[in-house]
Design a protein around this motif. Structure first.
Motif, PDB file in Angstrom:
ATOM      1  N   ASP A   1      -1.303 -47.481  67.440  1.00  0.00           N
ATOM      2  CA  ASP A   1      -1.305 -46.586  68.609  1.00  0.00           C
ATOM      3  C   ASP A   1      -1.679 -45.171  68.166  1.00  0.00           C
ATOM      4  OD1 ASP A   1       0.995 -45.570  67.501  1.00  0.00           O
ATOM      5  OD2 ASP A   1       2.341 -46.682  68.808  1.00  0.00           O
ATOM      6  N   ARG A   2      -1.785 -44.277  69.150  1.00  0.00           N
ATOM      7  CA  ARG A   2      -2.289 -42.931  68.873  1.00  0.00           C
ATOM      8  C   ARG A   2      -1.391 -42.174  67.877  1.00  0.00           C
ATOM      9  NH1 ARG A   2      -3.654 -42.278  74.179  1.00  0.00           N
ATOM     10  NH2 ARG A   2      -5.819 -42.879  74.154  1.00  0.00           N
ATOM     11  N   GLU A   3      -0.089 -42.261  68.076  1.00  0.00           N
ATOM     12  CA  GLU A   3       0.849 -41.484  67.249  1.00  0.00           C
ATOM     13  C   GLU A   3       0.784 -41.943  65.790  1.00  0.00           C
ATOM     14  OE1 GLU A   3       1.848 -42.679  70.389  1.00  0.00           O
ATOM     15  OE2 GLU A   3       1.429 -40.662  71.113  1.00  0.00           O
ATOM     16  N   ALA A   4       0.804 -43.246  65.597  1.00  0.00           N
ATOM     17  CA  ALA A   4       0.758 -43.784  64.231  1.00  0.00           C
ATOM     18  C   ALA A   4      -0.559 -43.418  63.551  1.00  0.00           C
ATOM     19  CB  ALA A   4       0.929 -45.294  64.268  1.00  0.00           C
ATOM     20  N   ALA A   5      -1.641 -43.505  64.297  1.00  0.00           N
ATOM     21  CA  ALA A   5      -2.963 -43.196  63.737  1.00  0.00           C
ATOM     22  C   ALA A   5      -3.052 -41.731  63.331  1.00  0.00           C
ATOM     23  CB  ALA A   5      -4.032 -43.533  64.766  1.00  0.00           C
TER      24      ALA A   5
ATOM     25  N   GLU B   1      -3.747 -52.113  88.597  1.00  0.00           N
ATOM     26  CA  GLU B   1      -3.446 -52.125  87.159  1.00  0.00           C
ATOM     27  C   GLU B   1      -4.726 -51.956  86.336  1.00  0.00           C
ATOM     28  OE1 GLU B   1       0.413 -55.089  87.603  1.00  0.00           O
ATOM     29  OE2 GLU B   1      -1.506 -55.894  86.935  1.00  0.00           O
ATOM     30  N   THR B   2      -5.780 -52.620  86.804  1.00  0.00           N
ATOM     31  CA  THR B   2      -7.085 -52.512  86.130  1.00  0.00           C
ATOM     32  C   THR B   2      -7.508 -51.057  86.079  1.00  0.00           C
ATOM     33  OG1 THR B   2      -7.696 -54.652  87.020  1.00  0.00           O
ATOM     34  CG2 THR B   2      -9.487 -53.277  86.256  1.00  0.00           C
ATOM     35  N   GLU B   3      -7.401 -50.399  87.221  1.00  0.00           N
ATOM     36  CA  GLU B   3      -7.834 -49.008  87.318  1.00  0.00           C
ATOM     37  C   GLU B   3      -6.995 -48.106  86.399  1.00  0.00           C
ATOM     38  OE1 GLU B   3      -8.682 -48.397  91.364  1.00  0.00           O
ATOM     39  OE2 GLU B   3      -9.085 -46.273  91.093  1.00  0.00           O
ATOM     40  N   THR B   4      -5.695 -48.368  86.391  1.00  0.00           N
ATOM     41  CA  THR B   4      -4.798 -47.551  85.559  1.00  0.00           C
ATOM     42  C   THR B   4      -5.166 -47.691  84.083  1.00  0.00           C
ATOM     43  OG1 THR B   4      -3.071 -48.048  87.144  1.00  0.00           O
ATOM     44  CG2 THR B   4      -2.357 -47.098  85.079  1.00  0.00           C
TER      45      THR B   4
ATOM     46  N   GLY C   1      -3.919 -51.970  70.233  1.00  0.00           N
ATOM     47  CA  GLY C   1      -2.700 -51.166  70.128  1.00  0.00           C
ATOM     48  C   GLY C   1      -2.658 -50.067  71.185  1.00  0.00           C
ATOM     49  N   LEU C   2      -3.832 -49.504  71.474  1.00  0.00           N
ATOM     50  CA  LEU C   2      -3.913 -48.452  72.499  1.00  0.00           C
ATOM     51  C   LEU C   2      -3.665 -49.026  73.894  1.00  0.00           C
ATOM     52  CD1 LEU C   2      -6.992 -46.192  71.683  1.00  0.00           C
ATOM     53  CD2 LEU C   2      -4.582 -45.653  71.490  1.00  0.00           C
ATOM     54  N   VAL C   3      -4.249 -50.206  74.148  1.00  0.00           N
ATOM     55  CA  VAL C   3      -4.070 -50.869  75.451  1.00  0.00           C
ATOM     56  C   VAL C   3      -2.591 -51.187  75.664  1.00  0.00           C
ATOM     57  CG1 VAL C   3      -4.704 -52.885  76.857  1.00  0.00           C
ATOM     58  CG2 VAL C   3      -6.399 -51.837  75.369  1.00  0.00           C
ATOM     59  N   ARG C   4      -1.959 -51.682  74.615  1.00  0.00           N
ATOM     60  CA  ARG C   4      -0.541 -52.010  74.702  1.00  0.00           C
ATOM     61  C   ARG C   4       0.283 -50.760  74.972  1.00  0.00           C
ATOM     62  NH1 ARG C   4       3.774 -51.921  71.338  1.00  0.00           N
ATOM     63  NH2 ARG C   4       5.337 -53.537  71.643  1.00  0.00           N
ATOM     64  N   GLN C   5      -0.064 -49.674  74.301  1.00  0.00           N
ATOM     65  CA  GLN C   5       0.656 -48.413  74.481  1.00  0.00           C
ATOM     66  C   GLN C   5       0.566 -47.940  75.937  1.00  0.00           C
ATOM     67  OE1 GLN C   5      -1.019 -45.120  72.305  1.00  0.00           O
ATOM     68  NE2 GLN C   5       0.959 -44.084  72.131  1.00  0.00           N
ATOM     69  N   GLU C   6      -0.619 -48.070  76.524  1.00  0.00           N
ATOM     70  CA  GLU C   6      -0.796 -47.631  77.918  1.00  0.00           C
ATOM     71  C   GLU C   6      -0.072 -48.569  78.886  1.00  0.00           C
ATOM     72  OE1 GLU C   6      -1.887 -44.759  78.579  1.00  0.00           O
ATOM     73  OE2 GLU C   6      -2.631 -44.369  76.562  1.00  0.00           O
ATOM     74  N   LEU C   7      -0.093 -49.854  78.587  1.00  0.00           N
ATOM     75  CA  LEU C   7       0.634 -50.819  79.448  1.00  0.00           C
ATOM     76  C   LEU C   7       2.123 -50.488  79.465  1.00  0.00           C
ATOM     77  CD1 LEU C   7      -1.045 -54.214  78.441  1.00  0.00           C
ATOM     78  CD2 LEU C   7      -1.203 -53.130  80.650  1.00  0.00           C
ATOM     79  N   LEU C   8       2.639 -50.113  78.292  1.00  0.00           N
ATOM     80  CA  LEU C   8       4.068 -49.760  78.207  1.00  0.00           C
ATOM     81  C   LEU C   8       4.329 -48.422  78.898  1.00  0.00           C
ATOM     82  CD1 LEU C   8       4.832 -50.761  74.509  1.00  0.00           C
ATOM     83  CD2 LEU C   8       5.673 -51.904  76.548  1.00  0.00           C
ATOM     84  N   ARG C   9       3.417 -47.487  78.711  1.00  0.00           N
ATOM     85  CA  ARG C   9       3.602 -46.136  79.282  1.00  0.00           C
ATOM     86  C   ARG C   9       3.644 -46.198  80.813  1.00  0.00           C
ATOM     87  NH1 ARG C   9       0.461 -41.135  79.910  1.00  0.00           N
ATOM     88  NH2 ARG C   9      -1.496 -42.207  79.528  1.00  0.00           N
ATOM     89  N   PHE C  10       2.775 -47.030  81.386  1.00  0.00           N
ATOM     90  CA  PHE C  10       2.747 -47.151  82.850  1.00  0.00           C
ATOM     91  C   PHE C  10       3.644 -48.281  83.359  1.00  0.00           C
ATOM     92  CE2 PHE C  10      -1.219 -44.878  81.964  1.00  0.00           C
ATOM     93  CZ  PHE C  10      -1.101 -43.819  82.847  1.00  0.00           C
ATOM     94  N   ARG C  11       4.382 -48.859  82.439  1.00  0.00           N
ATOM     95  CA  ARG C  11       5.321 -49.947  82.768  1.00  0.00           C
ATOM     96  C   ARG C  11       4.635 -51.051  83.588  1.00  0.00           C
ATOM     97  NH1 ARG C  11       8.262 -45.369  82.457  1.00  0.00           N
ATOM     98  NH2 ARG C  11      10.213 -45.503  81.285  1.00  0.00           N
ATOM     99  N   ILE C  12       3.484 -51.463  83.107  1.00  0.00           N
ATOM    100  CA  ILE C  12       2.732 -52.517  83.803  1.00  0.00           C
ATOM    101  C   ILE C  12       3.213 -53.873  83.290  1.00  0.00           C
ATOM    102  CG2 ILE C  12       0.440 -53.554  84.129  1.00  0.00           C
ATOM    103  CD1 ILE C  12      -0.705 -50.700  83.956  1.00  0.00           C
TER     104      ILE C  12
END
Lengths: 403, 206
Positions: free
Chosen positions: A124-128, A308-311, A287-298
């Protein structure tokens, strides 16, 4: 875990060169007297080596002055106990011998503890950013074990990908390999492999070799079209998908409707790997996709919806979202059985919010096999890889602009 | 003794036989007509429906009556792909349909009531909703022979009224004479599924 014996000097068919030389000498001796029956027998015996297998190429010689990289712990997608540390050790040894400067485990642990990095199957972004700033790491290698079976003949399937560090991590390289002990039995079964450690060593060799080649060449190669039987069985392709355009694709997790644990993640990796081979597609780091899915609680209950696609697409700046479901992903243990893969794929475009590509693929290892197991595929990995590559070509219509 | 010419005797015989045949036919024909099927077909199309207005459809999860756990998902996937590839209608992504089902609180998505269909069609902006049933999916056996077989039925419900405007069913595969005589196990399940789905979709566009 038994000792791992590195295998050097293998050819692309997985047969030692000494054996091939012997075979060549045998053929030269009998060339003057080409008895038809003898030729026929030889052809049939040789054909046993010629299945549509995954590449198992060797690592190229060490090259000095390569990047500083970190190797994440092995992601075990096999759903069973596997020698994870030993496999990671194989990667570390081969990367160091290939000239890469590998971040030592202690310092990697310190960074991960400091930034509370728990998820190591992606970056994810933070780790990178942390790895880039604190340890001057240029890229992270994420190894994944898809299948490991010690039963004779042994089987092993692995993925590995290199992700850049910094504020926008991107997949730089990805490859996979699926090997079975009876992939190339050869003459009188001399090519059979009974030791699972030999397979693991071959897989690590093949992956690190592919990475070194890719970094040297600076690009991937789409390779040959592959057997026709692996093409999707049903395809819908909208005209809105322009073959010459370059798309950024976010791969959402696939729905797993099989009894195989992590089949959804495995299928997503296959598609990432094979779509990366086409220069029209740029893949967003999972990892980035997963991070965004978690951030938007999808939470996707059955499939990805349009909001969800749009988000997701807005969050990762992608044009297409790839999603699908896996209905069957089966490997077999021992010598008897057949590998099966069955999945569907859906590609939704950001601009039109419509499905631009949809396909259904289904194959089993003995499809089109008529005599002497010629053309048989022994691992689900090898089969799924061919199927995913065929999907990439179907998206671009006859594999245009393969790189 | 005067005997009748042979031609006369022969004529008498034939006339007798003809009469018997006629009698038999007159008895058998009415009986055989009673065996003829009534006017039933494997497809229904509402004659008052203008199918041209249907541009977007939502395909609901199929109801599974077979023993194979993923049969309904498999057939639904094949059906959606085939319907999309006709280019005649746009099929909503399955995730969008699932979201619509959750929002409209449909209890049984594979058999929605007309009111639920109207609510769902409004929520996902579809002109029609398609439901389906997988009645048979898998291997059928007869003696030593085995072959793949599938039986599906599909219906289309209009989005504005929830009325059934089209239904069709198809059964493909099974054991034929060749399989009985020579074995062989029949055609692959995937091919049989594709045939059945093609058959159903052809009935929609007829």
């Amino acid at each position: 875990m038994r000792a791992v014996h590195p295998i050097h000097g293998l050819t692309s068919t997985g047969c030692p060169p000494s054996r091939l030389r012997r075979l060549g000498a045998w053929k030269a001796r009998y060339r003057r007297r080409p008895a038809p029956a003898m030729l026929l027998c030889a052809a049939l015996l040789l054909s046993a080596c010629a299945g549509p297998r995954e590449d198992s190429r060797t690592a190229t010689p060490p090259a000095a002055g390569r990047s500083r990289i970190a190797v994440f712990p092995l992601e075990n997608l096999s759903g069973r106990v596997a020698p994870s540390r030993e496999i990671r050790g194989l990667f570390l040894a081969r990367l160091r011998s290939a000239g890469f400067e590998v971040l030592d485990d202690e310092r990697l642990d310190q960074v991960m503890t400091r930034h509370r990095v728990r998820y190591t199957a992606g970056v994810d972004r933070e780790a990178a950013l942390a790895l880039k700033k604190e340890e001057a790491v240029e890229a992270v290698l994420v190894p994944s074990l898809e299948w490991y079976d010690e039963t004779d003949p042994p089987k092993a399937a692995m993925f590995s990908r290199l992700v850049s560090t910094g504020d926008s991590p991107a997949v730089l390289w990805i490859d996979g390999v699926g090997l079975a002990g009876d992939d190339a039995p050869g003459l009188l079964g001399l090519g059979l492999v009974g030791d699972p450690n030999v397979l693991l060593a071959r897989a690590a060799d093949a992956l690190v070799g592919s990475l070194v080649r890719d970094v040297s060449a600076g690009k991937n190669l789409a390779g040959s079209e592959g057997p026709r039987k692996f093409r999707p069985k049903l395809v819908y392709r909208s005209d809105a998908l322009i073959p010459d355009k370059r798309y950024t694709v976010a791969v959402a997790p696939f729905f797993n409707k099989t009894d195989r644990k992590y089949a959804g993640e495995i299928m997503a990796l296959h598609l990432i790997r094979n779509l990366m081979a086409f220069q029209n597609f740029e893949i967003v780091e999972p990892g980035l996709v997963r991070q965004e899915l978690l951030r938007f609680r999808i939470i996707m209950t059955e499939g990805i919806s349009l909001p969800e696609t749009e988000t997701i697409l807005n969050a990762v700046h992608a044009d297409l979202v790839l999603n699908g479901e896996v209905l069957d992903y089966r490997d077999y243990r021992g010598p008897e059985g057949v590998a099966k893969v069955d999945f569907s794929v859906l590609l939704i475009e950001r601009r039109t919010r419509q499905i631009v590509y949809s396909s259904y693929s289904q194959n089993q290892g003995d499809d089109g096999v008529l005599v002497f197991d010629w053309g048989r595929v022994n691992t689900a990995h090898a089969m799924a890889s061919h199927m995913a590559r065929a999907i990439g070509r179907a998206m671009l219509q006859a594999g245009r602009r393969g790189r | 003794m005067a005997t009748r010419p042979a031609s006369v005797r022969k004529g008498a015989f034939f006339s007798m036989s003809t009469r018997m045949t006629c009698l038999l036919l007159s008895m058998v024909l009415p009986l055989s007509t009673s065996c003829a099927p009534t006017v039933t077909r494997s497809a229904y199309r509402d004659p008052n429906m203008d199918f041209g207005v249907i541009k977007t459809v939502a395909v609901m999860p199929f109801h599974n009556l077979s023993r194979e756990s993923v049969a309904a998902d498999r057939v639904r996937d094949v059906f959606i792909n085939r319907l999309l590839s006709t280019g005649a209608v746009y099929v909503l992504p399955v995730g969008e349909v699932a979201r619509g089902v959750a929002r409209t609180e449909i209890l049984n998505p594979s058999a929605p009531s007309p009111e639920e269909v109207v609510r769902l069609a409004t929520a996902v902006k579809a002109q029609a909703v398609i439901t389906g049933v997988v009645r048979e999916y898998g291997e059928v056996r007869s003696g030593s022979s085995a072959a793949a077989a599938i039986s599906i039925s599909v219906q289309m419900l209009e989005g504005q009224t929830g009325k059934t405007v089209w239904t069709a069913s198809s059964t493909k595969g099974g054991i034929d004479v060749w399989d009985r005589l020579f074995g062989g196990g029949g055609r692959p399940m995937n091919d049989v599924t594709r045939d059945a789905v093609n058959d159903v979709i052809q009935k929609l566009f007829k």
